[in-house]
Design a protein around this motif. Sequence first.
Motif, PDB file in Angstrom:
ATOM      1  N   ARG A  39       0.823  -1.209   0.000  1.00 52.85           N
ATOM      2  CA  ARG A  39       0.000   0.000   0.000  1.00 52.85           C
ATOM      3  C   ARG A  39       0.860   1.263   0.000  1.00 52.85           C
ATOM      4  NH1 ARG A  39      -5.220  -0.681  -0.027  1.00 52.85           N
ATOM      5  NH2 ARG A  39      -6.291  -2.347   1.112  1.00 52.85           N
ATOM      6  N   ASN A  40       2.060   1.199   0.586  1.00 52.66           N
ATOM      7  CA  ASN A  40       2.888   2.404   0.618  1.00 52.66           C
ATOM      8  C   ASN A  40       3.397   2.729  -0.784  1.00 52.66           C
ATOM      9  OD1 ASN A  40       6.038   1.970   0.325  1.00 52.66           O
ATOM     10  ND2 ASN A  40       5.275   0.161   1.428  1.00 52.66           N
ATOM     11  N   ASN A  41       3.700   3.989  -0.998  1.00 53.50           N
ATOM     12  CA  ASN A  41       4.149   4.452  -2.305  1.00 53.50           C
ATOM     13  C   ASN A  41       5.651   4.708  -2.367  1.00 53.50           C
ATOM     14  OD1 ASN A  41       1.529   4.586  -3.644  1.00 53.50           O
ATOM     15  ND2 ASN A  41       1.077   6.271  -2.228  1.00 53.50           N
ATOM     16  N   MET A  42       6.358   4.433  -1.265  1.00 52.36           N
ATOM     17  CA  MET A  42       7.799   4.615  -1.238  1.00 52.36           C
ATOM     18  C   MET A  42       8.487   3.457  -1.959  1.00 52.36           C
ATOM     19  SD  MET A  42       8.177   7.487   0.469  1.00 52.36           S
ATOM     20  CE  MET A  42       6.623   8.044  -0.245  1.00 52.36           C
ATOM     21  N   LEU A  43       8.033   2.235  -1.662  1.00 52.95           N
ATOM     22  CA  LEU A  43       8.484   1.009  -2.314  1.00 52.95           C
ATOM     23  C   LEU A  43       9.961   0.711  -2.066  1.00 52.95           C
ATOM     24  CD1 LEU A  43       6.566   1.324  -5.718  1.00 52.95           C
ATOM     25  CD2 LEU A  43       5.735   0.524  -3.490  1.00 52.95           C
ATOM     26  N   PHE A  44      10.395   0.994  -0.832  1.00 52.56           N
ATOM     27  CA  PHE A  44      11.704   0.516  -0.392  1.00 52.56           C
ATOM     28  C   PHE A  44      11.573   0.016   1.040  1.00 52.56           C
ATOM     29  CE2 PHE A  44      11.788   5.226  -0.277  1.00 52.56           C
ATOM     30  CZ  PHE A  44      12.008   5.477   1.066  1.00 52.56           C
ATOM     31  N   SER A  45      12.668  -0.314   1.689  1.00 53.70           N
ATOM     32  CA  SER A  45      12.637  -1.213   2.843  1.00 53.70           C
ATOM     33  C   SER A  45      11.935  -0.694   4.099  1.00 53.70           C
ATOM     34  CB  SER A  45      14.053  -1.660   3.184  1.00 53.70           C
ATOM     35  OG  SER A  45      14.541  -2.535   2.195  1.00 53.70           O
ATOM     36  N   TYR A  46      12.350   0.425   4.655  1.00 52.75           N
ATOM     37  CA  TYR A  46      11.738   0.874   5.913  1.00 52.75           C
ATOM     38  C   TYR A  46      10.223   1.026   5.764  1.00 52.75           C
ATOM     39  CZ  TYR A  46      11.752   3.316  10.500  1.00 52.75           C
ATOM     40  OH  TYR A  46      11.547   3.687  11.809  1.00 52.75           O
ATOM     41  N   THR A  94       2.909  -2.962  11.031  1.00 54.40           N
ATOM     42  CA  THR A  94       1.907  -2.114  11.690  1.00 54.40           C
ATOM     43  C   THR A  94       0.508  -2.269  11.103  1.00 54.40           C
ATOM     44  OG1 THR A  94       2.238  -0.176  10.255  1.00 54.40           O
ATOM     45  CG2 THR A  94       3.688  -0.391  12.187  1.00 54.40           C
ATOM     46  N   GLY A  95       0.408  -2.729   9.857  1.00 48.55           N
ATOM     47  CA  GLY A  95      -0.903  -2.905   9.257  1.00 48.55           C
ATOM     48  C   GLY A  95      -1.370  -1.759   8.398  1.00 48.55           C
ATOM     49  N   ARG A  96      -0.527  -0.773   8.189  1.00 50.26           N
ATOM     50  CA  ARG A  96      -0.875   0.295   7.257  1.00 50.26           C
ATOM     51  C   ARG A  96       0.356   1.085   6.842  1.00 50.26           C
ATOM     52  NH1 ARG A  96      -3.456   5.131  10.585  1.00 50.26           N
ATOM     53  NH2 ARG A  96      -3.117   4.506  12.739  1.00 50.26           N
ATOM     54  N   ALA A  97       0.244   1.735   5.705  1.00 55.65           N
ATOM     55  CA  ALA A  97       1.336   2.564   5.206  1.00 55.65           C
ATOM     56  C   ALA A  97       1.370   3.895   5.940  1.00 55.65           C
ATOM     57  CB  ALA A  97       1.161   2.796   3.703  1.00 55.65           C
ATOM     58  N   ASP A  98       2.541   4.526   5.940  1.00 58.67           N
ATOM     59  CA  ASP A  98       2.689   5.847   6.538  1.00 58.67           C
ATOM     60  C   ASP A  98       3.619   6.669   5.653  1.00 58.67           C
ATOM     61  OD1 ASP A  98       2.950   8.097   8.075  1.00 58.67           O
ATOM     62  OD2 ASP A  98       3.609   7.073   9.894  1.00 58.67           O
ATOM     63  N   ASP A  99       3.097   7.079   4.485  1.00 54.69           N
ATOM     64  CA  ASP A  99       3.906   7.817   3.528  1.00 54.69           C
ATOM     65  C   ASP A  99       4.231   9.231   3.995  1.00 54.69           C
ATOM     66  OD1 ASP A  99       3.880   5.630   1.922  1.00 54.69           O
ATOM     67  OD2 ASP A  99       2.439   6.411   0.461  1.00 54.69           O
ATOM     68  N   ALA A 100       3.524   9.708   5.010  1.00 51.22           N
ATOM     69  CA  ALA A 100       3.781  11.058   5.516  1.00 51.22           C
ATOM     70  C   ALA A 100       5.022  11.108   6.399  1.00 51.22           C
ATOM     71  CB  ALA A 100       2.571  11.575   6.291  1.00 51.22           C
ATOM     72  N   ARG A 101       5.278  10.011   7.124  1.00 49.88           N
ATOM     73  CA  ARG A 101       6.382  10.044   8.095  1.00 49.88           C
ATOM     74  C   ARG A 101       7.500   9.040   7.800  1.00 49.88           C
ATOM     75  NH1 ARG A 101       3.335   9.703  13.835  1.00 49.88           N
ATOM     76  NH2 ARG A 101       2.375   7.901  12.771  1.00 49.88           N
ATOM     77  N   ILE A 102       7.192   7.945   7.142  1.00 47.58           N
ATOM     78  CA  ILE A 102       8.223   6.953   6.841  1.00 47.58           C
ATOM     79  C   ILE A 102       8.639   7.150   5.394  1.00 47.58           C
ATOM     80  CG2 ILE A 102       8.842   4.513   6.916  1.00 47.58           C
ATOM     81  CD1 ILE A 102       7.986   5.632   9.612  1.00 47.58           C
ATOM     82  N   THR A 103       9.615   8.005   5.184  1.00 46.85           N
ATOM     83  CA  THR A 103       9.970   8.424   3.833  1.00 46.85           C
ATOM     84  C   THR A 103      11.426   8.142   3.468  1.00 46.85           C
ATOM     85  OG1 THR A 103      10.494  10.650   4.628  1.00 46.85           O
ATOM     86  CG2 THR A 103       8.236  10.259   3.889  1.00 46.85           C
ATOM     87  N   SER A 104      12.148   7.454   4.353  1.00 46.11           N
ATOM     88  CA  SER A 104      13.549   7.143   4.074  1.00 46.11           C
ATOM     89  C   SER A 104      13.935   5.874   4.813  1.00 46.11           C
ATOM     90  CB  SER A 104      14.464   8.298   4.510  1.00 46.11           C
ATOM     91  OG  SER A 104      14.617   8.300   5.923  1.00 46.11           O
ATOM     92  N   ASN A 105      15.163   5.417   4.574  1.00 46.67           N
ATOM     93  CA  ASN A 105      15.717   4.287   5.309  1.00 46.67           C
ATOM     94  C   ASN A 105      16.619   4.744   6.456  1.00 46.67           C
ATOM     95  OD1 ASN A 105      14.515   2.172   3.879  1.00 46.67           O
ATOM     96  ND2 ASN A 105      16.169   2.064   2.368  1.00 46.67           N
ATOM     97  N   ASP A 106      16.495   6.006   6.824  1.00 46.61           N
ATOM     98  CA  ASP A 106      17.326   6.541   7.893  1.00 46.61           C
ATOM     99  C   ASP A 106      17.006   5.881   9.231  1.00 46.61           C
ATOM    100  OD1 ASP A 106      18.412   8.216   6.027  1.00 46.61           O
ATOM    101  OD2 ASP A 106      17.249   9.975   6.632  1.00 46.61           O
ATOM    102  N   LYS A 107      17.969   5.918  10.132  1.00 49.06           N
ATOM    103  CA  LYS A 107      17.814   5.288  11.448  1.00 49.06           C
ATOM    104  C   LYS A 107      17.051   6.203  12.401  1.00 49.06           C
ATOM    105  CE  LYS A 107      21.951   2.444  10.999  1.00 49.06           C
ATOM    106  NZ  LYS A 107      23.309   2.165  11.521  1.00 49.06           N
ATOM    107  N   ASN A 108      15.751   6.330  12.115  1.00 49.26           N
ATOM    108  CA  ASN A 108      14.840   7.091  12.967  1.00 49.26           C
ATOM    109  C   ASN A 108      13.882   6.125  13.641  1.00 49.26           C
ATOM    110  OD1 ASN A 108      15.906   9.622  12.066  1.00 49.26           O
ATOM    111  ND2 ASN A 108      14.678   9.433  10.208  1.00 49.26           N
ATOM    112  N   ASN A 109      13.649   6.317  14.927  1.00 49.94           N
ATOM    113  CA  ASN A 109      12.722   5.449  15.643  1.00 49.94           C
ATOM    114  C   ASN A 109      11.322   5.548  15.050  1.00 49.94           C
ATOM    115  OD1 ASN A 109      14.286   4.099  17.558  1.00 49.94           O
ATOM    116  ND2 ASN A 109      14.299   5.868  18.913  1.00 49.94           N
ATOM    117  N   ASN A 110      10.718   4.419  14.816  1.00 50.97           N
ATOM    118  CA  ASN A 110       9.396   4.358  14.208  1.00 50.97           C
ATOM    119  C   ASN A 110       8.355   4.978  15.147  1.00 50.97           C
ATOM    120  OD1 ASN A 110       7.101   3.667  12.779  1.00 50.97           O
ATOM    121  ND2 ASN A 110       7.714   1.541  12.443  1.00 50.97           N
TER     122      ASN A 110
END
Length: 362
Positions: free
Chosen positions: A106-113, A121-137
Amino acid sequence: MKKVVLYLIGFALPICMAHAQKTTKTENVFLITVDGLRWQELFRGADSLFVDDTGMVEKQGELLEEYWHTDPSRRRELLMPFTWSTLAKAGQLHGNRYLGNRVDLRNNMLFSYPGYNEILTGRADDARITSNDKNNNPNITLLEHLQQMPAYRGKVLAFGSWDVFPYIINTERSGIPVNAGFSTATGPNLSDTERLINRLQAEIRGPWAGVRLDPFTHHYAMEAIKKQRPKVVLIAYGEPDDWAHDNRYDEYLHSIRQFDAYLKDLWEYIQTTPGYTDKTTLIVTTDHGRGVEKSTWTGHGSGIPRSREIWIAAIGPDSPSLGEVKTDAGLYAAMIPNTIFQLLGLSYPDEKADPAIEAVLP
């Protein structure tokens, strides 16, 4: 005295009713992911476009004896023998688009994180999960929801080859131990095997800075499972994606076959260990697909739309033996958390998450 008896009966009744509502046999769930393994190889084996390309294999012809056959059904068996001899017969496989069966992200980033966030989690979060950086989910995973429950506290473990998993699972907040990247086994009662794995990992670094070789992830996980007997486990293998990024189709295929062997090792342990036998469901998937042409197969992401195409497999005491599913139910990775909770007889806390995969349930 009668008042006390009536009170106790009235108090106990809802508990008994809640317990009686569980109709599934599953008591443990092992969620297995493998980074970037395309559905094309899973369902058709080695790709005819790549298998003998001198720019993608070290030596021309070296893969043909091991992996090539003109029949795609035979090719996939050569590549993933356990998957097609056991998992496909006693379980179910979704995502063969050649048969019209689709599984997507469902996410539109289409990479790992973003992919792992969606799976967990059961849903995409394209607003906040936008990179593979080491940021706490910022999102709570299914693992964390379970960790908060008394019945599962201390019985949830996670292992990964990629060093970003402690952030995806947000181990600081969740309290879930995550052995990932180049983490070692720790604690006062290490087994001889764990000490050996620690030593070998320090001596054999592999070709990537942030991803260890999958043998370390697998054997750390197996040792911890044997010692701690967790109820819920995430094991996230990583090699196929990194070999693909390096345009090494030979190593990509070798790592897929090894992944299949790890699935066999894990399932055989489950099926021969009291407490796990006939009480454990295995769910297997990938975090994203990748390109289908020579110019794009090494990559994935929003610029390569077919990276959205993934697959899901399941085997366990509650899941019907459907084999290779041919009807199209339009499945998504985001359905996995609700599926796991329903298998455990629980309601998933996030009402906005995708519904469960009905085919995996009894």
